[in-house]
Write an enzyme that holds these catalytic residues in place. Structure first.
Site, PDB file in Angstrom:
ATOM      1  N   GLU B 196       0.809  -1.229   0.000  1.00 48.49           N
ATOM      2  CA  GLU B 196       0.000   0.000   0.000  1.00 48.49           C
ATOM      3  C   GLU B 196       0.843   1.280   0.000  1.00 48.49           C
ATOM      4  O   GLU B 196       0.560   2.218  -0.738  1.00 48.49           O
ATOM      5  CB  GLU B 196      -0.942   0.029   1.218  1.00 48.49           C
ATOM      6  CG  GLU B 196      -2.184  -0.825   1.074  1.00 48.49           C
ATOM      7  CD  GLU B 196      -1.937  -2.273   1.416  1.00 48.49           C
ATOM      8  OE1 GLU B 196      -0.833  -2.599   1.916  1.00 48.49           O
ATOM      9  OE2 GLU B 196      -2.843  -3.095   1.200  1.00 48.49           O
ATOM     10  N   HIS B 265      -9.801  -4.476  11.068  1.00 44.22           N
ATOM     11  CA  HIS B 265     -10.454  -4.374   9.762  1.00 44.22           C
ATOM     12  C   HIS B 265     -11.755  -3.581   9.830  1.00 44.22           C
ATOM     13  O   HIS B 265     -12.569  -3.666   8.917  1.00 44.22           O
ATOM     14  CB  HIS B 265     -10.742  -5.765   9.192  1.00 44.22           C
ATOM     15  CG  HIS B 265      -9.535  -6.445   8.633  1.00 44.22           C
ATOM     16  ND1 HIS B 265      -8.466  -6.811   9.401  1.00 44.22           N
ATOM     17  CD2 HIS B 265      -9.232  -6.819   7.360  1.00 44.22           C
ATOM     18  CE1 HIS B 265      -7.552  -7.405   8.644  1.00 44.22           C
ATOM     19  NE2 HIS B 265      -7.985  -7.411   7.401  1.00 44.22           N
TER      20      HIS B 265
END
Lengths: 345, 462
Positions: B196, B265
């Site tokens: 990322e 998450h």
């Protein structure tokens, strides 16, 4: 300090103009190197002075000692090729052809600065000169520079991105994320590691498990080589080789430029982590400008010619300092400009 | 003749000791020569000559303490044609900052309204496109609305491309990029490694070079690896470059809590990105807004953080079947009109707020539900206008309360409609804990219709 106009080339086999063997660099090229390197040195000395006078604030990282790298690489850069670096950026801007007055006025935070005074020493840009900053976060420019290369490949424009970073940034994770993608996608990027041996106060021996940074690409299959970053000819030669590799579609290339910074990391660094003898030894034996002067002597350049260049550089720097001192501070109305661009639709 | 001045080692240094001279009167020096050493309690530093010439006079002897910065310490007789050192110091005056009597001009006055009042405010009022009478409405999932938005913009502009993990061959981790690879090929639909920080940086670099990347994060949780590039590179560079370097880029992906995926998450980043000048932050609820706002985001010349919601991807909504459906960024939408209490929400929480409004209506309380749609710039005018009518407000968000979107809305309502409030504003948000995994605790932690109803009744004193 507009650099010599170069024809825009595209695709494979760009004419970089430095296919000559070492030692046979032409007299005019040597003189240009001398002028450009001297400009950086005198500019930085003056910046140090203005900092001492309180005219430049915050951080100010000088490029003195590393001049041969920016100047040597500029000799092989083709129009449209991009440069991106970290915060030790003044030398790159001058080499790329940015107006010394605008660079100095940015250092003093004035309206005439290249970012209107809103960026400062670490944040200057010139799309016209292909200079994409000037970034303050160690290592971030490596991913950004790889993105510039992605755009070059996407547009098929034949250009190469030169992403500069130091031995300190070489330990950042995103550098290797970028290496991986650059090789995976054959992106036209040359990673320029300016190894000046100290990441702020930490020597490379104390921070790197593998100090030969040009080997850092091995596990990504990226070729790399070590270059004497104090020899402008060596820089240009290696640069041409690396750029050709990248431009021809073979992907990234790593050049580790062995260099040395004479001054502290920033102006407020007394540099106690190294001895005065170490610094003096480099200045005495490896100085890139002295080294170039020996070549100029051999090329039978007269003392008068060099003196004329010295005087011209002095004038340019004095003008830049004067401009930076007298340019007004930004209009307060600039506080709220350049935050967003107006949507076209 | 030029004066050599006592230099500062740092911006805060005011005086120091002139420890040692390396030159004496009559010596010739050239630029770069070390001429003296100065020290403070913290550091020692060498002073180098900037000009060449002959030392005409030493004005401050070695060993002198408390030498004020900018005091002349030596005189240099310049060579012929030597440029004079910069004259008397004219350091920038800072009177505007420290002296309330000398207020900066009107244009620079910090705007209490925040970015809503910045020059980005468009000239014409923002309005959703009018839907012509007789327009067919079609049912579509939020997932396909997002996909269609990307496909349409990629057809329209070759500079637009999509990159991210599993966006191409896998067809998207949540199938949002389904069939884009087939239509546009691997030049424009790019599978990245799991990296990322790196690919966000590549995206921003490509945007700086004039492309219009859409960077998909498999979820916004993973974008924390990349937040430096989003904020320090994408959001700030236009300003730092004095307007030269633009980053027209969309960062998108699912945001907030899915179901039973645990704390790492399940986080809502609206408030995080909503704080950053230079970013636009969008969080749509239904399919029409998802499509219209994503198309607007892709065309926007600024970096846009586009917050989707996994739990909404499969939900179907009516969407007007018109060509080039675009919804302007920066305009909230009144989803339900009501006279008794204002409820603000964004993303999935809009659905909960609408359900709560139905329950409240059954009990005689008419709630006005405002879908924020854009977090930054926040359309506080629509909210304030509503509160002036209802005199009460409940702010709903899926993220944590402290320093949150609701906190910001409440602050603005108090600034602009203090006298209209009949009750202290209330916030409904995730409990102040990392999101738990256990089903019962997860339910307890997140906002719910019941919690919204309860808050709306509380501000209504019912």
């Amino acid at each position: 300090m507009a650099r010599a106009t170069k024809a825009k080339t595209s695709g494979k086999g760009a004419d970089t103009g430095v296919t000559r063997p070492s030692g046979s660099t032409g007299r005019d090229t040597l003189l240009k190197y001398y002028k450009d390197m001297l400009l950086i040195r005198r500019f930085e000395e003056r910046a140090g002075q203005l900092y001492g006078m309180g005219l430049i604030g915050g951080f100010c990282h000088l490029y003195i000692g590393q001049e041969a790298i920016a100047v040597g690489m500029e000799a092989i850069r083709v129009k449209g090729d991009q440069i991106i670096t970290g915060y030790r950026d003044h030398g790159h801007m001058l080499a790329a052809g940015m107006d010394p007055r605008e660079v100095m006025a940015e250092l003093t935070g004035r309206a005439g600065g290249s970012s209107k005074g809103k960026g400062g020493s670490m944040h200057m840009f010139s799309t016209e000169s292909g200079f994409y900053g000037g970034h303050g976060i160690v290592g971030a420019q490596v991913s950004l520079g790889t993105g510039l290369a992605l755009a070059n490949k996407y547009k098929a424009n034949g250009n190469v991105s030169f992403a500069y970073f130091g031995d300190g940034a070489a330990n950042q994770g995103q550098v290797y994320e970028s290496f991986n993608m650059a090789q995976l996608w054959s992106l036209p990027v040359v990673y320029m590691i300016e190894n000046n041996q100290y990441a702020m106060g930490t020597s490379i021996e104390r921070s790197a498990s593998e100090t030969h940074l040009h080997k850092r690409g091995i596990s990504f299959r990226i070729p790399g080589e070590e270059v004497d970053g104090m020899d402008v000819d060596a820089v240009a030669e290696a640069g041409a080789r690396a750029a050709e590799h990248a431009r021809s579609g073979k992907g990234p290339y790593i050049l580790e430029m062995k260099t040395y910074r004479y001054r502290g990391h920033s102006m407020s660094d007394p540099a106690k982590y190294r001895t005065k003898e170490e610094v003096d030894e480099v200045k005495k034996t490896r100085d890139p400008i002295d080294h170039l002067r020996e070549k100029l002597d051999k090329a039978k350049v007269s003392e008068d010619d060099l003196k004329a260049i010295d005087a011209e550089v002095k004038r340019i720097v004095a003008e830049a300092a004067e401009f930076a001192r007298t340019s007004p501070e930004p209009d307060p109305a600039e506080l709220y400009t350049d935050v967003y661009l107006e949507a076209a639709e | 003749m030029t004066d050599i001045l006592m230099p500062a080692l740092s911006p805060t240094m005011e005086e120091g000791t002139l420890a040692k001279w390396h030159v004496k009167k009559g010596d010739t020096v050239k630029a770069g020569d070390v001429i003296a050493e100065i020290e403070t309690d913290k550091a020692t530093m060498e002073v180098e000559a900037v000009d060449e010439g002959v030392i005409a006079d030493i004005l401050v002897e070695a060993g002198a303490e408390n030498v004020k910065v900018n005091t002349p310490i030596a005189r240099l007789e310049g060579e012929e044609g030597a440029a004079p050192a910069p004259g008397p110091v004219e350091a920038p005056k800072q009177e505007a900052a420290g002296d309330p009597e000398k207020a900066p001009p009107e244009t620079a006055k910090p705007q209490p309204e925040g970015e809503g009042a910045a020059p980005v405010t468009p000239k014409a009022p923002l309005q959703d496109p009018e839907i012509p009478a007789g327009t067919k409405m079609v049912k579509i999932t939020v997932r396909d609305a997002l996909r269609d938005a990307m496909a349409e913009e990629m057809r329209r502009d070759d500079k637009v491309f999509l990159m991210g993990e599993e966006v191409a061959q896998y067809q998207g981790a949540y199938k949002v990029s389904r069939e884009l690879l087939q239509e546009f090929g691997d030049r424009r639909v790019i599978d990245t490694p799991i990296t990322e920080h790196g690919f966000a940086g590549l995206g921003v670099g490509a945007a700086m070079a004039g492309l219009k990347p859409i960077v998909e994060f498999m979820t916004w949780n993973f974008a924390m690896q990349a937040i430096d590039q989003i904020i320090n590179s994408a959001a700030k560079t236009l300003y730092m470059s004095g307007g030269q370097i633009k980053s027209s880029i969309v960062f998108r992906g699912p945001n907030g809590a899915a179901a039973r995926v645990g704390a790492q998450h399940s986080q809502d980043y609206s408030a995080w990105y909503g704080q950053v000048p230079g970013l636009k932050v969008v969080a749509p609820y239904d399919a029409a807004d998802a499509k219209g706002l994503l198309k607007a985001a892709i065309r926007d010349p600024n970096p846009v953080v586009f917050l989707e919601h996994e739990m909404m991807y499969g939900v179907e909504f009516d969407i007007p079947d018109v060509e080039d459906w675009i919804v302007p960024i920066g305009k909230a939408k009144v989803r339900r009109e009501g006279s008794d209490v204002t409820i603000t929400a964004h993303s999935r929480m809009v659905g909960l707020a609408l359900k709560a409004a139905e329950e409240l209506a059954a009990e005689g309380i008419e709630a006005e539900v405002i879908d924020l749609r854009t977090i930054r710039p926040l359309d506080h005018e629509t909210i304030v206008e509503s509160v002036r009518k209802t005199n009460r407000i409940v702010c709903v968000e899926e993220g944590w309360g402290p320093m949150g979107v609701g906190a910001e809305i409440v602050a603005r309502v108090i600034e602009h409609a203090f006298d209209y409030l009949d009750a202290p504003p209330l916030r409904v948000h995730q409990e102040d804990v990392p999101l738990p995994y256990a089903a019962n605790l997860e339910v307890l932690s997140l906002p719910s219709v019941e919690k919204i109803v309860k808050a709306a009744k509380a501000v209504s004193y019912k």
